[in-house]
Design a protein around this motif. Structure first.
Motif, PDB file in Angstrom:
ATOM      1  N   CYS A 118      28.901  56.714  46.588  1.00  0.00           N
ATOM      2  CA  CYS A 118      28.256  56.300  45.461  1.00  0.00           C
ATOM      3  C   CYS A 118      28.807  55.673  44.313  1.00  0.00           C
ATOM      4  O   CYS A 118      28.853  54.875  43.449  1.00  0.00           O
ATOM      5  N   ALA A 119      30.104  56.327  44.368  1.00  0.00           N
ATOM      6  CA  ALA A 119      31.162  55.581  43.484  1.00  0.00           C
ATOM      7  C   ALA A 119      31.566  54.236  43.639  1.00  0.00           C
ATOM      8  O   ALA A 119      31.528  53.180  42.939  1.00  0.00           O
ATOM      9  N   LEU A 120      31.786  53.838  45.022  1.00  0.00           N
ATOM     10  CA  LEU A 120      32.139  52.853  45.433  1.00  0.00           C
ATOM     11  C   LEU A 120      30.933  51.685  45.151  1.00  0.00           C
ATOM     12  O   LEU A 120      31.171  50.683  44.774  1.00  0.00           O
ATOM     13  N   LEU A 121      29.650  52.081  45.587  1.00  0.00           N
ATOM     14  CA  LEU A 121      28.549  51.423  45.352  1.00  0.00           C
ATOM     15  C   LEU A 121      28.337  51.010  43.744  1.00  0.00           C
ATOM     16  O   LEU A 121      27.993  49.928  43.342  1.00  0.00           O
ATOM     17  N   GLY A 122      28.460  51.857  43.005  1.00  0.00           N
ATOM     18  CA  GLY A 122      28.522  51.758  41.519  1.00  0.00           C
ATOM     19  C   GLY A 122      29.498  50.796  40.835  1.00  0.00           C
ATOM     20  O   GLY A 122      29.183  50.100  40.119  1.00  0.00           O
ATOM     21  N   ALA A 123      30.683  51.108  41.329  1.00  0.00           N
ATOM     22  CA  ALA A 123      31.589  50.181  40.798  1.00  0.00           C
ATOM     23  C   ALA A 123      31.370  48.490  41.427  1.00  0.00           C
ATOM     24  O   ALA A 123      31.562  47.570  40.851  1.00  0.00           O
ATOM     25  N   THR A 124      30.806  48.506  42.734  1.00  0.00           N
ATOM     26  CA  THR A 124      30.726  47.071  43.090  1.00  0.00           C
ATOM     27  C   THR A 124      29.542  46.604  42.322  1.00  0.00           C
ATOM     28  O   THR A 124      29.340  45.124  42.141  1.00  0.00           O
ATOM     29  N   LEU A 125      28.433  47.231  42.099  1.00  0.00           N
ATOM     30  CA  LEU A 125      27.252  46.815  41.313  1.00  0.00           C
ATOM     31  C   LEU A 125      27.686  46.344  40.005  1.00  0.00           C
ATOM     32  O   LEU A 125      27.274  45.304  39.656  1.00  0.00           O
ATOM     33  N   ILE A 126      28.582  47.296  39.266  1.00  0.00           N
ATOM     34  CA  ILE A 126      28.963  46.618  38.168  1.00  0.00           C
ATOM     35  C   ILE A 126      30.001  45.509  38.003  1.00  0.00           C
ATOM     36  O   ILE A 126      29.732  44.374  37.344  1.00  0.00           O
ATOM     37  N   LEU A 127      30.754  45.166  39.106  1.00  0.00           N
ATOM     38  CA  LEU A 127      31.720  44.077  39.300  1.00  0.00           C
ATOM     39  C   LEU A 127      30.911  42.873  39.430  1.00  0.00           C
ATOM     40  O   LEU A 127      31.132  41.921  38.851  1.00  0.00           O
ATOM     41  N   LEU A 128      29.879  42.989  40.463  1.00  0.00           N
ATOM     42  CA  LEU A 128      28.931  41.944  40.728  1.00  0.00           C
ATOM     43  C   LEU A 128      28.243  41.735  39.608  1.00  0.00           C
ATOM     44  O   LEU A 128      28.135  40.299  39.241  1.00  0.00           O
ATOM     45  N   SER A 129      27.622  42.406  38.783  1.00  0.00           N
ATOM     46  CA  SER A 129      26.800  42.236  37.586  1.00  0.00           C
ATOM     47  C   SER A 129      27.951  41.280  36.484  1.00  0.00           C
ATOM     48  O   SER A 129      27.258  40.534  35.892  1.00  0.00           O
ATOM     49  N   ASP A 130      29.123  42.042  36.452  1.00  0.00           N
ATOM     50  CA  ASP A 130      30.023  41.242  35.645  1.00  0.00           C
ATOM     51  C   ASP A 130      30.249  39.686  35.776  1.00  0.00           C
ATOM     52  O   ASP A 130      30.140  38.725  35.146  1.00  0.00           O
ATOM     53  N   LEU A 131      30.405  39.669  37.177  1.00  0.00           N
ATOM     54  CA  LEU A 131      30.740  38.293  37.706  1.00  0.00           C
ATOM     55  C   LEU A 131      29.416  37.357  37.464  1.00  0.00           C
ATOM     56  O   LEU A 131      29.718  36.100  37.045  1.00  0.00           O
ATOM     57  N   ALA A 132      28.319  37.884  37.687  1.00  0.00           N
ATOM     58  CA  ALA A 132      27.290  37.023  37.692  1.00  0.00           C
ATOM     59  C   ALA A 132      26.715  36.705  36.105  1.00  0.00           C
ATOM     60  O   ALA A 132      26.536  35.668  35.992  1.00  0.00           O
ATOM     61  N   ALA A 133      27.153  37.740  35.349  1.00  0.00           N
ATOM     62  CA  ALA A 133      26.760  37.611  33.773  1.00  0.00           C
ATOM     63  C   ALA A 133      27.765  36.358  33.285  1.00  0.00           C
ATOM     64  O   ALA A 133      27.199  35.518  32.482  1.00  0.00           O
ATOM     65  N   ARG A 134      28.939  36.256  33.957  1.00  0.00           N
ATOM     66  CA  ARG A 134      29.892  35.288  33.430  1.00  0.00           C
ATOM     67  C   ARG A 134      29.564  34.011  33.953  1.00  0.00           C
ATOM     68  O   ARG A 134      29.859  32.751  33.531  1.00  0.00           O
ATOM     69  N   LEU A 135      29.037  33.654  35.087  1.00  0.00           N
ATOM     70  CA  LEU A 135      28.945  32.392  35.830  1.00  0.00           C
ATOM     71  C   LEU A 135      27.430  31.816  35.795  1.00  0.00           C
ATOM     72  O   LEU A 135      27.481  30.824  36.117  1.00  0.00           O
ATOM     73  N   LEU A 136      26.473  32.768  35.441  1.00  0.00           N
ATOM     74  CA  LEU A 136      25.132  32.035  35.454  1.00  0.00           C
ATOM     75  C   LEU A 136      25.037  31.041  34.449  1.00  0.00           C
ATOM     76  O   LEU A 136      24.191  30.107  34.583  1.00  0.00           O
ATOM     77  N   LEU A 137      25.382  31.430  33.199  1.00  0.00           N
ATOM     78  CA  LEU A 137      25.348  30.246  32.257  1.00  0.00           C
ATOM     79  C   LEU A 137      26.652  29.778  31.810  1.00  0.00           C
ATOM     80  O   LEU A 137      27.152  30.473  30.730  1.00  0.00           O
TER      81      LEU A 137
END
Length: 52
Positions: free
Chosen positions: A4-23
């Motif tokens: 759960c900890a690894l999946l949560g960290a991965t989710l936040i990491l990928l969300s941050d990456l997407a938030a920076r790259l989408l626009l």
């Protein structure tokens, strides 16, 4: 528990990456991306429960 900890960290990491790259010149708030993923997950669970 560790999964759960690894999946949560991965989710936040990928969300941050997407938030920076989408626009590219601008940044989206990470909460918008994370809540969009969460909403998709909840709708998927509801549709799966309804059809099964």
């Amino acid at each position: 528990m560790l999964t759960c900890a690894l999946l949560g960290a991965t989710l936040i990491l990928l969300s941050d990456l997407a938030a920076r790259l989408l626009l590219a010149p601008q940044e989206l708030p990470i909460g918008i991306v994370t809540s969009s993923i969460g909403a998709f997950f909840v709708v998927t669970l509801l549709l799966r429960k309804r059809s099964g």
